[in-house]
Structures are given as C-alpha cells and as structure tokens.
Design a protein around this motif. Structure first.
Motif, PDB file in Angstrom:
ATOM      1  N   ASP A  26      -2.091  16.038 -11.171  1.00 42.04           N
ATOM      2  CA  ASP A  26      -2.410  16.622  -9.862  1.00 42.04           C
ATOM      3  C   ASP A  26      -3.888  16.942  -9.695  1.00 42.04           C
ATOM      4  N   THR A  27      -4.610  17.153 -10.797  1.00 42.81           N
ATOM      5  CA  THR A  27      -6.042  17.459 -10.684  1.00 42.81           C
ATOM      6  C   THR A  27      -6.909  16.211 -10.829  1.00 42.81           C
ATOM      7  N   LEU A  28      -6.372  15.169 -11.430  1.00 44.00           N
ATOM      8  CA  LEU A  28      -7.153  13.946 -11.617  1.00 44.00           C
ATOM      9  C   LEU A  28      -7.160  13.068 -10.365  1.00 44.00           C
ATOM     10  N   PHE A  29      -5.994  12.853  -9.777  1.00 44.38           N
ATOM     11  CA  PHE A  29      -5.876  11.881  -8.695  1.00 44.38           C
ATOM     12  C   PHE A  29      -5.885  12.601  -7.344  1.00 44.38           C
ATOM     13  N   THR A  30      -7.078  13.089  -6.999  1.00 41.58           N
ATOM     14  CA  THR A  30      -7.258  13.899  -5.787  1.00 41.58           C
ATOM     15  C   THR A  30      -8.185  13.233  -4.773  1.00 41.58           C
ATOM     16  N   THR A  31      -8.607  12.010  -5.033  1.00 44.07           N
ATOM     17  CA  THR A  31      -9.415  11.240  -4.073  1.00 44.07           C
ATOM     18  C   THR A  31      -8.833   9.834  -3.988  1.00 44.07           C
ATOM     19  N   GLU A  32      -9.133   9.157  -2.892  1.00 40.96           N
ATOM     20  CA  GLU A  32      -8.638   7.783  -2.743  1.00 40.96           C
ATOM     21  C   GLU A  32      -9.249   6.872  -3.801  1.00 40.96           C
ATOM     22  N   ALA A  33     -10.506   7.138  -4.161  1.00 44.34           N
ATOM     23  CA  ALA A  33     -11.156   6.314  -5.185  1.00 44.34           C
ATOM     24  C   ALA A  33     -10.451   6.459  -6.525  1.00 44.34           C
ATOM     25  N   SER A  34     -10.036   7.680  -6.875  1.00 44.20           N
ATOM     26  CA  SER A  34      -9.358   7.884  -8.159  1.00 44.20           C
ATOM     27  C   SER A  34      -7.977   7.228  -8.158  1.00 44.20           C
ATOM     28  N   ILE A  35      -7.287   7.259  -7.017  1.00 43.99           N
ATOM     29  CA  ILE A  35      -5.972   6.594  -6.931  1.00 43.99           C
ATOM     30  C   ILE A  35      -6.139   5.084  -7.028  1.00 43.99           C
ATOM     31  N   ASP A  36      -7.182   4.548  -6.376  1.00 43.98           N
ATOM     32  CA  ASP A  36      -7.444   3.103  -6.466  1.00 43.98           C
ATOM     33  C   ASP A  36      -7.773   2.704  -7.904  1.00 43.98           C
ATOM     34  N   ALA A  37      -8.526   3.570  -8.613  1.00 39.98           N
ATOM     35  CA  ALA A  37      -8.844   3.296 -10.021  1.00 39.98           C
ATOM     36  C   ALA A  37      -7.565   3.298 -10.862  1.00 39.98           C
ATOM     37  N   PHE A  38      -6.641   4.191 -10.543  1.00 34.13           N
ATOM     38  CA  PHE A  38      -5.359   4.252 -11.247  1.00 34.13           C
ATOM     39  C   PHE A  38      -4.560   2.971 -10.997  1.00 34.13           C
ATOM     40  N   LYS A  39      -4.580   2.486  -9.757  1.00 31.76           N
ATOM     41  CA  LYS A  39      -3.875   1.235  -9.450  1.00 31.76           C
ATOM     42  C   LYS A  39      -4.422   0.081 -10.286  1.00 31.76           C
ATOM     43  N   GLN A  40      -5.751  -0.012 -10.382  1.00 34.73           N
ATOM     44  CA  GLN A  40      -6.344  -1.096 -11.161  1.00 34.73           C
ATOM     45  C   GLN A  40      -6.016  -0.964 -12.643  1.00 34.73           C
TER      46      GLN A  40
END
Length: 583
Positions: free
Chosen positions: A308-322
C-alpha cells in the motif's frame, strides 16, 4: 485566514494533488503535473490582483491621484514629441468589473498604463546576411520560460533589424498577441522581436513587476480558427485593478516570497516522487534478480508487506506491471512442471508445419534466420525452455499504404488503423474525431479481423514501439496500414495471449529500441522484429503464465483505478480550496 496559513494548513492537498500526463517517464521527468502547487501559484496571483495579499494603508495616496500623474506624464511626452497622442479609451462599465476592489484602488484599462506600444517583424529568411548576428530576436517560443528576456533562440544582424524588425529597449514589456496568448516577458537588454509580439513601454508610475504579475491573471480570449490571436485594440481595452504605488511594491514583495515557498514545495514534492519511484524500481529489481525460487519468495514477501505504501503513483504501478512481464518471460512467474513437453519439441513441430505450408504454396520459403549465439542470450532460461528468433515461431505481415485522396471526414464503413490507436501495455483505442474514414478501392487482405494481433512499427510516443494489441470487436471495420505489422502464429502450441504479453514486455522493446532508425519518428522494420530473440515456452506453461499475468494485471488495474479516484478527490479539493479563498 492569511495566505501563509492557507498554505500550511492545507499543505497535504497542495503537494499531493497530482495530474498524470500521457507521456512516459518518472515523476520529475515529465509524467506528473503538480496540479495542487500549480493551483496555489494561480491563487497567490489572484489574491494579489484582488488586493487580498497585502494590507491597505489608509495614508497611501489613492490610485485616482496616480492616474492623474500618469495622464500628466503622457501629456508631457506628447508635448516633447516622444510619443504620439493616444485615442481616448472607453469608460469602464460595471459589467466589465469582475470583482470589488479595495478602498483606494481604481479600475483601469491596460492602454492607460502604456506610454507606447509597437509591433515587431521578421527579416527575410532567404537573406543570410539578416540572421545569426549579435541581436537577440524574440518570438513566442522565447516567452513564458523566464520573467526577464536576455537570450533568445534566434539572433539577427543590424542589417536584419533595419530590414524587417523592431528593437525593444531594456525595461520594455513583450506581450504575445498570437499563438501563445497570455505569455509575457520583460526585456533585460535591447531585444528585437517578431510580429507575434508587442513591445510596450510602461508608464513610470506603475511597477514593472506588479504589471507582470497582474497580466498573468488576465483572461485573454483570442479569435481565429487556425491560430488564435488578439488585436491591439483588444489588448489596450483589457481591464485590471490598479493599487497605490506603495501597495504595488508590497504586493510584489509578497508574491516573490510566496512563490519562493511554492518553489521549495515543488522541489520537495518532485524529490519525494523521484525517491519513491527509485525505491520502487530498486525493490522490484530484487524480484527479477532473484537467483532461485526461495530468494524470489523472500523478496516477494518483503514487497507485499509494503504494497500500500509502494504502489501509490501510476508510474510505480506501471513499473510493477513491467516487472510482472519480465518475471513471466524469464520463467520466474510460475513454477515449471517437469512433465511438460519441452519447448524444443514444439519448435520441431513448428518447423514441420512451416515446411508443409511452403510445400502447399501457402507461404514463401524464408531465408534461414541465424542461430542464437550464447553472447546474444540476455539471461539463462529454465529447463525445458529454449531461445529462438521471433521469425522462427510467427510471421509478420505488412499493411498497405492507402492513398490519402480516398479518406473522407464523414463516417464510412472502414476506419484506418495507425500507431496512434495504440498505447502502452497492450492498449488499443478508437480515436473518435481524429479518425480517417476510407472510401476507395479495397483489397480484402488488408481488412483486419476481431482478435488480430497488431504491433506499431513506428514510435509516435515513447515506449510505444513493439506494443502489441488485439483488434477489438466493435462497430468499426479496421484497415491495416503500412505502419503496422500483423503477427500470425504458425502453430497453436504458441498462444496469442503469451505472444501479446511478450511483445508488451521490456525484453522485446529494449531490443527493438537498440536497432531503431529515424530522428523525427523512430521506426523499426519487419526484419528487425523477426530477428529479435524470444523465449519459447512449453505450451502448458504458457497457459499457466498468461493466467497468472491476467490475475496480477487485474490487481494493478484495481490499484490504478483506486489511485485515480483518490487523485480526482484531491484535484477537486484543490479547486474547491482555491474557489473558497477567492469568494
């Protein structure tokens, strides 16, 4: 409530109200707009021009006396022959006054504050003697970056100045009246300027800095279809509130002080966003760098505990997808089953099927692709997997260069599909008003079907090249143009879903990026795509991988949806806070 208290009491809203742009990049690299801080800057200027930023002093000489001095100054300059007598400007009606002014202020038209106004010009581009001299020559592109203008992108010679331009003196104000309406700058040295700008000499009774800040709040409304612009008469007739001389200077000092606070807040926000993104990328890298299943499990637990604290921006979610896709193509997303048929057997069947298609005349015999050398392999594959080239397992069909004279604006049956229909991580969109409809002769071979797997061959946006998408099922019939490639599989043992995710992974995109050509628009070629490396995966494992990817992508989409909803709330709060402060 003081402005300082307004800032400090709502610091979380100003700093966390973000807006995501469509371009790629990290927080400070162009993808994030600091919307809250932008609104705060606008609010500070609006409070300034409404007389709510600095206290009024009843002992100050009222602005009505200031206007008399301005009129006297102009009359003296006319008498001395330094300026021409100006036409009287119309009285300001009550309907033109957008809000109530403080005691001692006066409504005034901009033209009343100008001693003179001049238009610029452009020396002939065909005469090299007019250009690359030592006189800075300002155009729209030079305004809006810095308050003071000393350097410009283009320079002209003294011959060029005489032949087709004008020179603004130090302290003159340059105002854009075409293409960049609202842009303004102050010449900090003599500067030539083009026809899209006006050079204004301000009356000595008005602070340059105060005028600069006030003009930034004027709602400029241009006319024109191709390029918006305003006439000189419109510019002269805009209405602003004029405070006393002392208050002008107080307002400028307060604006500078508060804008400095905004600068600090902006830098802190950008630094925090960048540090957060680097932390996310570092932790995600531990997953792809894991040497075995046990280490991967440990690293995953570490990340999941702080989800919940790591994936708090769209850029971080996109990085997670990759990262998900990278783990998939490395064979680390799901466990291998030793009972699966090895990929080498699948490759043999594909070769046999290709040979049969050649024999039946359905495809042409291809040049043999070079074998994959050990030096080319980016990482070691799991047991049962094998490296091959994209052309070993699928074909890539080119589209057709449809003639532009057959495209119409009115809706027709067939719609042209272009790289502009694609976006990152497997997206495809119908572009509505920008769509080109085709109304000409047509070969059925270039009509796309529902489920066709397509890739852009040009990179019209960063990260787009190689991004695969399926043709959707909707009311449109899409056409295959020459800037797209259609991927066709030779054998059902290779699933289109796995290939879809592979083409959307960084593994392929990085490889294609290295071989791209072109400057304005980068592009690849069918040969480069077909020569790229691909991990060939046992058929059953492909199914397990795509099922896992789909599950995790749904989680990412839910995270992004929740984030966007929260951001919309913060944007609304920033707007509401601004409106409340001005009411």
């Amino acid at each position: 409530m003081t402005v300082e208290k307004l800032i400090t009491d709502h610091i979380d809203i100003w700093s966390s109200a973000l807006q995501t742009r469509s371009t790629a990049g990290r927080g400070s690299n162009g993808k994030i707009d600091l919307y809250g801080i932008k609104k705060l800057r606008e609010l500070i200027l609006e409070l300034a021009v409404r007389g709510k930023l600095a206290p009024q002093d009843p002992n100050d000489e009222p602005a009505s006396e200031l206007l008399k001095r301005i009129a006297a100054e102009k009359a003296e300059l006319v008498r001395q022959g330094k300026i021409k007598k100006q036409k009287p400007l119309p009285e300001i009606s009550e309907d033109e006054k957008p809000f109530e002014l403080p005691e001692g202020w006066e409504w005034v038209r901009l033209g009343e504050l100008f001693n003179s106004i001049a238009s610029g010009g452009t020396p002939s581009k065909s005469n090299p003697d007019f250009w690359n001299g030592d006189i800075p020559w300002a155009s729209v592109k030079d305004l809006g970056k810095e308050k003071y203008i000393a350097k410009t992108q283009d320079y002209i010679s003294h011959l060029g100045l005489k032949a087709g331009s004008k020179l603004a003196d130090e302290g003159d104000i340059l105002i854009c009246t075409r293409m960049g309406l609202g842009k303004i700058g102050i010449a900090s040295r003599p500067v030539a300027f083009n026809q899209d700008l006006k050079s204004v000499k301000l009356t000595s009774s008005v602070s340059l800095d105060f005028f600069f800040n006030t003009y930034s709040t004027v709602k400029i409304k241009g006319t024109g279809t191709t390029v918006e612009g305003i006439k000189q008469e419109q510019l002269l007739n805009y209405v602003i509130g004029l405070p006393t001389v002392n208050e002008q200077h107080q307002i400028v000092e307060k604006v500078d002080e508060l804008m400095s606070l905004c600068d600090q807040l902006e830098q802190q926000s950008l630094t925090s966003l960048d540090a957060h993104q680097q932390l996310v990328e570092t932790l995600l890298a531990t997953l792809t760098d894991s040497q075995n299943a046990e280490e991967l499990a440990e690293n995953w637990v570490r990340i999941s505990q702080h989800f919940d604290t790591l994936f708090t921006t769209e850029a971080s979610i996109d990085a997670f997808k990759q990262t998900i896709l990278q783990l998939a193509v490395m064979g680390k997303l799901v466990p291998q089953d030793p009972n699966d048929e090895p990929a080498s057997e699948l490759l043999k069947r594909i070769e046999q099927e290709k040979a049969q298609l050649v024999k039946e005349g359905k495809i042409k015999k291809q040049k043999p692709l070079p074998p994959v050398s050990d030096e080319e392999k980016p990482f070691e594959l799991p047991v049962g997997w094998v490296w091959a080239r994209v052309g070993d397992i699928l074909s890539l069909k080119n589209g057709y260069a449809f003639k532009s004279n057959y495209f119409v604006d009115s809706k027709r049956k067939h719609v042209l599909t272009t790289p502009g229909n694609f976006y990152e991580t497997g997206g495809f969109r119908y572009r509505g008003g920008k769509t080109k409809y085709y109304d000409g002769p047509l070969n059925e071979e270039f009509i796309l079907r529902f489920g066709d797997l397509m890739i852009p061959m040009t990179e019209q946006a960063p990260g787009l090249l190689g991004s695969a998408a399926f043709i959707p099922k909707d009311e449109h019939i899409y056409l295959h143009n020459q800037r797209l490639g259609k991927l066709e599989l030779y054998n059902e043992g290779i699933t289109s879903d796995f290939i879809f995710w592979f083409f959307n992974s960084q593994l392929l995109r990085v490889e294609l990026a290295r071989t791209c050509t072109g400057t304005t628009v980068r592009h690849t070629s069918p040969d480069r795509v077909l020569n790229a490396l691909v991990p060939v995966v046992p058929s059953n494992e492909q199914l397990r991988i795509t099922a896992k990817i789909n599950k995790l992508m749904l989680l990412c989409d839910a995270l992004k949806s929740r984030l966007q909803s929260a951001q919309q709330t913060k944007l609304y709060l920033a707007d509401a806070l601004t409106d409340a402060a001005l009411s």
